[in-house]
Motif scaffolding. Sequence first.
Motif, mmCIF file in Angstrom:
data_model
loop_
_atom_site.group_PDB
_atom_site.id
_atom_site.type_symbol
_atom_site.label_atom_id
_atom_site.label_comp_id
_atom_site.label_asym_id
_atom_site.label_seq_id
_atom_site.Cartn_x
_atom_site.Cartn_y
_atom_site.Cartn_z
ATOM 1 N N SER A 1 57.501 36.967 78.977
ATOM 2 C CA SER A 1 58.663 37.813 78.728
ATOM 3 C C SER A 1 58.372 38.751 77.555
ATOM 4 O O SER A 1 57.494 38.502 76.726
ATOM 5 C CB SER A 1 59.891 36.954 78.422
ATOM 6 O OG SER A 1 59.632 36.120 77.311
ATOM 7 N N VAL A 2 59.126 39.849 77.521
ATOM 8 C CA VAL A 2 58.998 40.767 76.390
ATOM 9 C C VAL A 2 59.610 40.117 75.151
ATOM 10 O O VAL A 2 60.373 39.148 75.239
ATOM 11 C CB VAL A 2 59.690 42.114 76.689
ATOM 12 C CG1 VAL A 2 59.179 42.702 77.983
ATOM 13 C CG2 VAL A 2 61.206 41.964 76.733
ATOM 14 N N THR A 3 59.291 40.655 73.968
ATOM 15 C CA THR A 3 59.799 40.090 72.718
ATOM 16 C C THR A 3 60.425 41.195 71.864
ATOM 17 O O THR A 3 60.302 42.384 72.174
ATOM 18 C CB THR A 3 58.670 39.407 71.940
ATOM 19 O OG1 THR A 3 57.610 40.359 71.734
ATOM 20 C CG2 THR A 3 58.113 38.215 72.710
ATOM 21 N N ASN A 4 61.106 40.760 70.777
ATOM 22 C CA ASN A 4 61.703 41.691 69.806
ATOM 23 C C ASN A 4 62.629 42.706 70.489
ATOM 24 O O ASN A 4 62.525 43.910 70.286
ATOM 25 C CB ASN A 4 60.613 42.426 69.013
ATOM 26 C CG ASN A 4 59.778 41.470 68.179
ATOM 27 O OD1 ASN A 4 60.277 40.429 67.735
ATOM 28 N ND2 ASN A 4 58.505 41.804 67.997
ATOM 29 N N VAL A 5 63.521 42.188 71.356
ATOM 30 C CA VAL A 5 64.469 43.078 72.029
ATOM 31 C C VAL A 5 65.545 43.511 71.023
ATOM 32 O O VAL A 5 66.232 42.673 70.420
ATOM 33 C CB VAL A 5 65.120 42.381 73.236
ATOM 34 C CG1 VAL A 5 66.088 43.337 73.929
ATOM 35 C CG2 VAL A 5 64.055 41.887 74.205
ATOM 36 N N THR A 6 65.681 44.818 70.820
ATOM 37 C CA THR A 6 66.710 45.372 69.927
ATOM 38 C C THR A 6 67.352 46.566 70.605
ATOM 39 O O THR A 6 66.900 47.024 71.663
ATOM 40 C CB THR A 6 66.096 45.824 68.582
ATOM 41 O OG1 THR A 6 65.146 46.879 68.838
ATOM 42 C CG2 THR A 6 65.401 44.663 67.873
ATOM 43 N N TYR A 7 68.435 47.067 69.986
ATOM 44 C CA TYR A 7 69.005 48.303 70.530
ATOM 45 C C TYR A 7 69.404 49.195 69.365
ATOM 46 O O TYR A 7 69.616 48.751 68.228
ATOM 47 C CB TYR A 7 70.209 48.006 71.426
ATOM 48 C CG TYR A 7 71.543 47.927 70.714
ATOM 49 C CD1 TYR A 7 71.903 46.784 69.989
ATOM 50 C CD2 TYR A 7 72.430 49.000 70.741
ATOM 51 C CE1 TYR A 7 73.121 46.712 69.329
ATOM 52 C CE2 TYR A 7 73.653 48.932 70.077
ATOM 53 C CZ TYR A 7 73.997 47.786 69.365
ATOM 54 O OH TYR A 7 75.181 47.727 68.725
ATOM 55 N N THR A 8 69.488 50.470 69.674
ATOM 56 C CA THR A 8 69.916 51.479 68.701
ATOM 57 C C THR A 8 71.001 52.324 69.337
ATOM 58 O O THR A 8 70.858 52.771 70.479
ATOM 59 C CB THR A 8 68.738 52.391 68.300
ATOM 60 O OG1 THR A 8 67.659 51.571 67.833
ATOM 61 C CG2 THR A 8 69.158 53.365 67.219
ATOM 62 N N GLN A 9 72.134 52.526 68.619
ATOM 63 C CA GLN A 9 73.169 53.415 69.140
ATOM 64 C C GLN A 9 72.809 54.837 68.719
ATOM 65 O O GLN A 9 72.688 55.140 67.534
ATOM 66 C CB GLN A 9 74.554 53.043 68.620
ATOM 67 C CG GLN A 9 75.649 53.945 69.200
ATOM 68 C CD GLN A 9 77.041 53.359 68.991
ATOM 69 O OE1 GLN A 9 77.191 52.169 68.778
ATOM 70 N NE2 GLN A 9 78.060 54.210 69.073
ATOM 71 N N ILE A 10 72.620 55.729 69.720
ATOM 72 C CA ILE A 10 72.123 57.076 69.425
ATOM 73 C C ILE A 10 73.126 58.154 69.837
ATOM 74 O O ILE A 10 72.773 59.329 69.919
ATOM 75 C CB ILE A 10 70.783 57.314 70.135
ATOM 76 C CG1 ILE A 10 70.944 57.127 71.652
ATOM 77 C CG2 ILE A 10 69.705 56.373 69.595
ATOM 78 C CD1 ILE A 10 69.693 57.470 72.426
#
Length: 894
Positions: free
Chosen positions: A783-792
């Motif tokens: 699985s992928v790691t370090n999942v984050t999000y940014t509100q743009i």
Amino acid sequence: MKKLWVTLLAGLLVLPILFQSSAQAATPIRIYIDGVPLVTDQAAVMIQGRTMLPLRAIFEALDAKIQWNQKTQTVTAIKNDTTIVLKIGSKVATINNKAVSLDVPGKNLKGRTMVPVRFVGEALGQEVGWNSKTQTVTITSDNSNGGNGSVNPVSYVTVKDVGDAGDGRDLQVSFSKSTNESLVDHYRVLVVKAANTFNFNLSDALRVSSANYSTVLPTGADPVVKLTANSRDVDGNLIGSKQAYVAYVLAVGKGNNASALSSASSTITLDNVTYVAATTDVKASDVNNYGDGRDLSISFTRPSSDSNIASYRVLVVKTKDISKFDLAAANNVSSQNYTTIYKSGGSTQTSALTSSSRDTSGELIKSNVPYTIYVLSVSSNSSVASNKLSSGSSSITLSVGSITSPVITAVEDINDYGDGRDLRVSFTKLSDESKISSYRIFVVKASNYSNFNLTKANAVSSSNYTQVNKTGYNISQVLSSGARDIDGVTVRNGVSYRVFVMAIGSGNNAGSNELSSASQAITLLNSNNVGTVSSLYVSDVNDYGDGRDLRVSYTRASEESNISSYRIMVVPIDYYGNNFSLSDANNVSSSYYTTVSKGYNYNEVLSSNARDVRGDLIKNSKQYRVYVLSVSNGSYSVSNALSSSSSTITLANGNSVGKISGLSVSDDNDYGDGRDLRVSFTKAADDSNISSYRIIVVPTSSGTLSLSEASNLGSNRYTEVSRGSNYYNQTLSANTLDINGNKIQNGVSYRVYVLSVGYGSYYGNNVLSDASTITLSSTQIASVTNVTYTQIGINGDGRDIQVNFDIPNENNILEYRIMVVPSNLGFGEGDAIKETDYTRVTRTGYNISQQLIAGTKDVNGARIVSGQPYRIFILSVPKSGSNYALSRSVDVKI
């Protein structure tokens, strides 16, 4: 509106939709949703005039969420603001807590929960129709009638190279129409350079100039589009050779209906290679009811000129996989997974497949799986012209008949003839015998009965079963004196048997036979009870070239009070075959057998002057079976008993060390060491001079292995296998080393050998097998790691969210899928794999930041809105296999 639906539904539930009362129609019932056939593992049935279908299949096909309570036997389906609760066995269901009556309650059938199709469809707001002539139920979904809905994207977008012009005329695009095509105004075929597909999305597709796509109008059929010399890609460049492309199809909605973009096709690079001609008019027919390849008949039209074609290959492809099936894939199909057709007279050729025919993935062809058929024209001279692949046939799903199995009620020993006349078999006839012609009784040695199945029963020779005509009554059949078991050996005393009965289909059900369960075990005995020996075993132990080479061992009869002695009889197969009987044994001359006293288990070699039962001296190179006759004493003098035969043995001079055969290697696991490597082989034809076998793994880079090198390896550089069985199937250990002392690992090409090791006077006279080559690989993905999000942004929809994550090792990863899940919804890997609302991200080799688009939906199909809490997951999708991997989630609120 909902109140109106409930009122109408209450009325509809009491109206019959069919006018027959049979439990199941003779013609299979088919279900179509918006024109697409619904395939299920349990066929629809008719019960009391109502069509019943597995509840999970119909609910999920209509986009309803399902909850099942095993304890209360209750199913709950939820779609939008409609909730249905149905209890198995109850004639009352509820729709939004309002009770409605059912003509037929939900039922359990063969492990599947069956529910009325009309009730479920209409309760969820669908239009349900019935055609009694064709036995067809049609369901029109609430998304197929226009309005402010969304067009469903097309599927199975496939590209083919069909010409040699080196431009757009070479490119043919086909796809399956939108499932709600009534909402579609037109389709746009978009050709995109493969290097530019990473960021290509619905917004990009809608901005493409009309000069840079091909328009296709809906016709109700699945379109096939051949482009022109002037066709361009979405960048405005003329389509040409030596450039990799993928195709998308944009389904453009009518009025306010939202458009939808398909998934990408497989990649294609056009060339101007010369090809042989393709076949046309490929058709597939379901002609039998065996439930395997014999049901499938293929026809096609040969090219008008096929002098440069050597043969044709029929390729059976699962319909779900045709978007990835092209000429390259066809050329790479293993010879075990296609059927070769040689040219014969006439322009049309027809071929019936066999029970062992496989699809291109290597699986046996079977019922209830949709297939599409292709034909590959095979060039007679590949340096002049290359192979050419036909267009696919219409999809076909094989079905099977509906014959039930007989039930055996008794097997009995009723006489003392010492043959089949002692055995009586009783069984219950089928409740409906109109679909069958007769029954067959099979007698199977109890030691082998667990391996006896319908396929083997269908293959038994007619001389090795008893045919019984139907009578209209339950049947009790005494076998004949010549009755044989399925191996061709006459039925006799002292052998443990089990019995099977098969119903033979007729008419439309020809070939659709059904086999009973096994009877209880039965051993026929004379009433005076002379017993037989057991555990009879023979072996070749010397090299005298006479009876001294033959060792015979057995365990004496458990009760010897009625036995005076035993007689060992060596029977030549070339004279008796499998048919040596008690009568034959009783008539053998005293000079032609070996007498053994009772009272002990036997394990001895025969004498140099031992003879077979025909009077010939025992010798090398002749096939024998050995029997032991129990000789009765006193009043039992006419009641001798004959054992079962030994295995077949051929004596041979052991003047050499034999080589193994049938060496094969396979990659069976994903440990990344020797445990991934399985080695199989058949022992040497004569291994009497062999002490053991050694499995040796050699890196291909080290060159070929000589006999001298193999014989002198240290004991930690090979795997020792003891002699003792005919067939070896060995998985190596985690610590297995190659000949250089390195652990076995993925990504390294190896050659595998097997060394036959001589012993005794043949010590050092080893023999090395040919090599088998393999490169181990891993199908596991992470699985992928370090999942984050940014509100743009502050648009209040998906455009405000940028998703970031770190990629894992991408060797076996095809793509990633970003899924937005309402925070109050449970969600796991199984849910993610089935999910259709996601944002696809092609792998890039780098960590990823992906902005979502306006209109992005969560997994419930609702658009992302501000103020709503969500979780975001990333699903890693494999190139092959089923090892998906789901990331940890990140909480999001815009």
